[in-house]
Scaffold this active site. Structure first.
Site, short mmCIF file in Angstrom:
data_model
loop_
_atom_site.label_atom_id
_atom_site.label_comp_id
_atom_site.label_asym_id
_atom_site.label_seq_id
_atom_site.Cartn_x
_atom_site.Cartn_y
_atom_site.Cartn_z
CB CYS A 104 -0.98 -0.03 1.17
SG CYS A 104 -2.41 1.00 0.89
CG HIS A 202 -3.38 -3.22 4.17
ND1 HIS A 202 -2.16 -2.81 4.68
CD2 HIS A 202 -3.87 -2.18 3.46
CE1 HIS A 202 -1.93 -1.56 4.30
NE2 HIS A 202 -2.94 -1.16 3.58
N1 GLN Z 1 -2.21 6.93 2.38
C1 GLN Z 1 -2.27 6.09 1.19
C2 GLN Z 1 -3.66 6.09 0.53
O1 GLN Z 1 -4.62 6.47 1.17
C3 GLN Z 1 -1.89 4.66 1.55
C4 GLN Z 1 -2.87 4.03 2.54
C5 GLN Z 1 -2.36 2.72 3.11
O2 GLN Z 1 -1.18 2.46 3.22
N2 GLN Z 1 -3.33 1.84 3.55
O3 GLN Z 1 -3.79 5.67 -0.63
#
Ligand code: GLN
Length: 303
Positions: A104, A202
């Site tokens: 992510c 995740h």
């Molecule tokens: N902040 C980034 C987004 O919103 C990554 C989010 C995350 O790592 N879950 O796309």
């Protein structure tokens, strides 16, 4: 002979955990715990070293790298450190085929840039030929269970990202079967460059995807020990060495020939959890296939 020494050698791997204090969303540390457990069950010692902001990355000290997800506000200082302090070490590791898993927010910072909902673009390393654009606070985030195709099998997880990632020349990790994936438009999920894997999954990802966890471990073992076998003689630890004391049943000199490098584990629980998520997504055939996998290990090296 080298194969004797490998069969009885105490195998060790070192994993560099990048930004553990900043990029640690949605249980991503579970990926580290899974890799440690799956190595431990094969008598392979996996050492984990945290690398925070300001820490130098000497690639020769590591065999694998992991970078997790984070909120936009945590990504900004990390992006600067990635591109300034760690860029040479990261590029050297990736170009030397070190297995790397980026989830992510970490994935986004290894592409060309991340344009957050507010504030300036965050420059990325560009390992993945891709870029990410957050569509703004009023556009629904990509949230929910997700399943993708991978090596004739499936990978399952949970996604929660506002950024939409678009691939240039980078290959996707897989095709979205259910869920949003990179951008909820082109049915791609993640990105791959050499042995670097970016993904939005995740969950954490690896506990419910034991075949992918083992794939990363196999890549690290092959890179560290397989080369040594290539440099001396064309060594092959055949399955005849299944009684090897270190849980490595075969170490082929040429990775593409390796059927499975690792002894099989009882992954019944992992595959049942994998199948349950596929069932929840209505992917009943894939769930049945996942349950059949309980009885035979899946290796990405298998053709
Ligand atoms: N902040 C980034 C987004 O919103 C990554 C989010 C995350 O790592 N879950 O796309």
């Amino acid at each position: 002979m080298i194969e004797d020494s490998l069969e009885t050698e105490h195998l060790t791997l070192t994993l560099g955990h990048l930004y553990p204090d900043q990029l640690n969303l949605y249980g991503d540390r579970g990926n580290i715990l899974t890799l440690q457990r799956r190595c431990q069950l094969r008598a392979i010692e996996l050492r984990v070293v945290g690398l925070g902001i300001g820490d130098a990355l000497a690639p020769d000290e590591y065999d694998m790298l992991f970078i997790g997800g984070g909120q936009d506000r945590e990504q900004a200082p990390v992006a600067q450190d990635v591109c300034e302090l760690k860029s040479i070490g990261l590029w050297a590791a990736v170009e030397d085929d070190m297995p790397l898993l980026a989830v992510c927010g970490g994935y986004q910072l290894l592409a060309h840039y991340y344009r957050p909902a507010e504030g300036p673009d965050m420059r990325g390393l560009g390992v993945f030929d891709a870029w990410t654009i957050h569509k703004g606070a009023r556009v629904p985030r990509c949230i929910g269970d997700v399943a993708i195709s991978w090596h004739g099998s499936t990978l399952v997880g949970f996604e929660n990202h506002g950024g939409r990632t678009y691939l240039g020349k980078a290959q996707p990790l897989g095709k979205v079967l259910k869920g949003h994936g990179n951008n909820a438009e082109d049915h791609t999920e993640g990105a791959v460059y050499r042995n670097a894997y970016g993904t939005y999954l995740h969950g954490s990802l690896l506990p419910k995807n034991p075949h992918f966890a083992d794939h990363l471990i196999e890549l690290a073992l092959q890179r560290k020990y397989g080369r040594r076998s290539q440099t001396s003689t064309n060594v092959q630890l055949t399955t005849a060495n299944a009684s090897a004391s270190n849980g490595v049943t075969s170490l082929a000199a040429a990775p593409q020939e390796a059927a499975t490098l690792l002894s099989a584990l009882d992954d019944t629980l992992e595959w049942e959890a994998h199948a349950a998520l596929l069932e929840r997504l209505g992917l009943h055939d894939a769930a049945a296939a996942a349950l059949r996998t309980c009885t035979k290990p899946v290796s990405a090296f298998q053709s």
